[in-house]
Enzyme design. Structure first.
Site, PDB file in Angstrom:
ATOM      1  CD1 TRP A   1     -64.608  -1.551  -1.992  1.00 28.27           C
ATOM      2  CD2 TRP A   1     -63.324  -2.993  -3.129  1.00 28.27           C
ATOM      3  NE1 TRP A   1     -65.422  -2.262  -2.835  1.00 28.27           N
ATOM      4  CE2 TRP A   1     -64.660  -3.151  -3.537  1.00 28.27           C
ATOM      5  CE3 TRP A   1     -62.341  -3.799  -3.711  1.00 28.27           C
ATOM      6  CZ2 TRP A   1     -65.046  -4.077  -4.506  1.00 28.27           C
ATOM      7  CZ3 TRP A   1     -62.713  -4.714  -4.683  1.00 28.27           C
ATOM      8  CH2 TRP A   1     -64.053  -4.854  -5.080  1.00 28.27           C
TER       9      TRP A   1
ATOM     10  CG  ASP B   1     -58.107  -1.878  -6.701  1.00 30.48           C
ATOM     11  OD1 ASP B   1     -58.506  -1.623  -7.853  1.00 30.48           O
ATOM     12  OD2 ASP B   1     -58.880  -2.199  -5.771  1.00 30.48           O
TER      13      ASP B   1
ATOM     14  CE  LYS C   1     -65.414   2.134  -9.619  1.00 30.28           C
ATOM     15  NZ  LYS C   1     -65.713   0.789  -9.089  1.00 30.28           N
TER      16      LYS C   1
HETATM   17  N1  PLA Z   1     -61.377  -1.598  -6.213  1.00 29.35           N
HETATM   18  C1  PLA Z   1     -61.840  -0.557  -5.509  1.00 29.35           C
HETATM   19  C2  PLA Z   1     -60.886   0.239  -4.695  1.00 29.35           C
HETATM   20  C3  PLA Z   1     -63.201  -0.232  -5.567  1.00 29.35           C
HETATM   21  O1  PLA Z   1     -63.641   0.799  -4.864  1.00 29.35           O
HETATM   22  C4  PLA Z   1     -64.077  -1.009  -6.349  1.00 29.35           C
HETATM   23  C5  PLA Z   1     -65.544  -0.714  -6.401  1.00 29.35           C
HETATM   24  C6  PLA Z   1     -63.524  -2.076  -7.072  1.00 29.35           C
HETATM   25  C7  PLA Z   1     -62.170  -2.342  -6.978  1.00 29.35           C
HETATM   26  C8  PLA Z   1     -64.325  -2.979  -7.936  1.00 29.35           C
HETATM   27  O2  PLA Z   1     -65.065  -2.399  -8.904  1.00 29.35           O
HETATM   28  P1  PLA Z   1     -65.571  -3.185 -10.182  1.00 29.35           P
HETATM   29  O3  PLA Z   1     -65.412  -4.653  -9.919  1.00 29.35           O
HETATM   30  O4  PLA Z   1     -66.999  -2.801 -10.315  1.00 29.35           O
HETATM   31  O5  PLA Z   1     -64.723  -2.706 -11.279  1.00 29.35           O
HETATM   32  N2  PLA Z   1     -66.117  -0.128  -5.255  1.00 29.35           N
HETATM   33  C9  PLA Z   1     -67.502   0.341  -5.243  1.00 29.35           C
HETATM   34  C10 PLA Z   1     -68.500  -0.742  -5.571  1.00 29.35           C
HETATM   35  C11 PLA Z   1     -67.705   1.453  -6.240  1.00 29.35           C
HETATM   36  C12 PLA Z   1     -68.353  -2.031  -4.844  1.00 29.35           C
HETATM   37  O6  PLA Z   1     -68.195  -2.056  -3.615  1.00 29.35           O
HETATM   38  O7  PLA Z   1     -68.395  -3.045  -5.539  1.00 29.35           O
HETATM   39  C13 PLA Z   1     -67.761   0.913  -3.835  1.00 29.35           C
HETATM   40  O8  PLA Z   1     -68.848   1.466  -3.612  1.00 29.35           O
HETATM   41  O9  PLA Z   1     -66.860   0.836  -2.983  1.00 29.35           O
END
Ligand code: PLA
Length: 422
Positions: free
Chosen positions: A150, A232, A268
């Site tokens: 991510w 995570d 989520k």
């Molecule tokens: N960790 C991972 C691996 C994630 O994919 C995401 C969110 C988060 C943490 C953080 O989410 P939160 O702070 O909302 O709890 N990833 C999303 C959204 C769903 C984003 O990029 O913020 C994504 O589309 O990858």
């Protein structure tokens, strides 16, 4: 001399200009910016497969029924107020969150070796955990994250004072885990580094280690390298549909008695994206250490945002503490996971029907919210331009953004892009 100093200290604002005239236009975020571009597109047939946010079969955001029930309960409870919470948030929420990820029978919880702080969703939990490590970790202040990962991981940890490095994780040839490459990189990393692991439903690849592979990773972490694992956990329940199964790896690492950090998100699995509810748990070896760690954690949080918000965490607390609502939540969660899985089958079948060149089995094999399609940047841009289908440039699609109506359209577009650029 004095004159030249005076002229140096004249600010552009005093001279009539802006102090910020030099500020450069920043690029949009690679994930959230997709939604910005999508919203600007006037096409009636546009499809957003960018951000990982659940959508119903009608393509709408979902407010879970249990969340609605809990909110109704909250607003009608006149004993509630809007006093500040403590620095680490709602005590009961913290306890329930630790139980959710570690198991209600976790010895670490019973032995008072777990410190939990309510934080601002997964991102805030990672950031607070990172800041704490930047200040207090006695090992190497280097965090190894998977490649790819991510994207925000690579931004969060350096700001928290940790050096971020990557380890091999995904093999584009097999579209699976590069287990050998991963272990090789971990073995070559300095002893005592921090190791970021996705607890389940790896983002963006949808590729998780098997239980046997987790065990191999754990042995390297504990027996060979004295790494500190930092999980995570943004998708508990989304990978398999079961909260317990998806916590397997975390529980295994905590179960060996070693120290662990874990960041949880309710964005989520409870659909609480905008409420920003999450938790950071730090599992240490002795209760006395836990007490001191908690005291320092408060010093990290207090100057950052002082105390967390109450609404979202109150919803979670109600759901996790009511047997009836907890069961209902698990059903709703499973329904979301099942719908995502059925989209995997529909998209796979649609590409097979079209005889789209290539092997698309990975759509079925990958786990959780995303498919890492293998589409190139060129193909992704082509699909956006020609078909109004939006996804991140690395070819990741959010399966939750698909439905039976859009699958044929998306499959047609993938087919055209693959044929055009192969
Ligand atoms: N960790 C991972 C691996 C994630 O994919 C995401 C969110 C988060 C943490 C953080 O989410 P939160 O702070 O909302 O709890 N990833 C999303 C959204 C769903 C984003 O990029 O913020 C994504 O589309 O990858």
């Amino acid at each position: 001399m004095q004159d030249s100093m005076a002229s140096l200290s004249v600010s552009p604002a005093a001279a009539g200009g802006s102090c910020f005239a030099h500020v450069q236009q920043a690029p949009e975020d690679p994930i959230l910016g997709i939604t910005v571009a999508f919203n600007k597109d006037p096409s009636p047939v546009k499809v957003n497969l960018g951000v990982g946010a659940y959508r119903t079969e009608d393509g709408k955001p979902l407010l879970l029924n249990v969340v609605r029930q809990a909110e109704l309960h909250l607003v009608s409870d006149e004993s509630r107020n809007k006093e500040y919470l403590g620095i680490t948030g709602i005590v009961h929420f913290n306890k329930l969150s630790a139980q959710l990820i570690l198991g209600s029978d976790s010895p670490a919880i019973a032995e008072n070796r777990v410190v939990t702080a309510q934080c601002l969703s997964g991102t805030g939990s990672l950031r607070v955990g990172g800041e704490f490590l930047g200040r207090h970790y006695s090992g190497q202040k280097i965090i190894y994250v998977p490649s790819p990962t991510w994207g925000n991981h690579l931004k969060i940890f350096p700001l928290a004072g940790l050096e971020a490095r990557t380890y091999r994780y995904y093999d584009p040839r097999t579209k699976g885990l590069d287990y050998e490459g991963m272990l090789e990189d971990l073995r070559a990393a300095p002893n005592g580094s921090i190791l970021l692991l996705h607890a389940c439903a790896h983002n963006p690849t949808g590729v998780d280690p098997s239980q046997e592979q987790w065990e191999g990773i754990r042995r390297v972490v504990r027996e060979e390298k004295q790494f500190l694992p930092f999980f995570d956990c943004a998708y508990q329940g989304f990978a398999s549909g079961s909260l317990d199964n998806d916590a397997w790896a975390v529980r295994r690492f905590v179960g060996d008695g070693g120290e662990v950090f874990v960041a949880q998100s309710y964005a989520k699995n409870m659909g609480l994206y905008a409420e920003r509810v999450g938790a950071l748990s730090i599992i240490v070896k002795e209760p006395a250490v836990a007490t001191r760690v908690e005291s320092q954690l408060k010093l990290v949080i207090r100057p950052m945002y002082s105390t967390p918000p109450t609404h979202g965490a109150s919803i979670v607390t109600l759901i996790l503490s009511s047997k009836k609502w907890f069961e209902e939540w698990k059903e709703e969660l499973k329904a979301m996971a099942d719908r995502i899985r059925s989209m995997r089958h529909e998209l796979f079948n649609a590409l097979k029907e079209r005889q789209t060149p290539g092997n698309w089995e990975h759509i079925l094999n990958q786990i959780g919210m995303f498919t890492f399609t293998g589409l190139s940047k060129e193909q992704v841009e082509y699909m956006r331009r020609e078909d109004h289908i939006y996804m991140t440039l690395d070819g990741r699609i959010s399966m939750a953004g698909l439905n039976s109506r859009t699958v044929p359209q998306v499959a047609d577009a993938i087919h055209r892009a693959v044929v055009k650029f192969s």
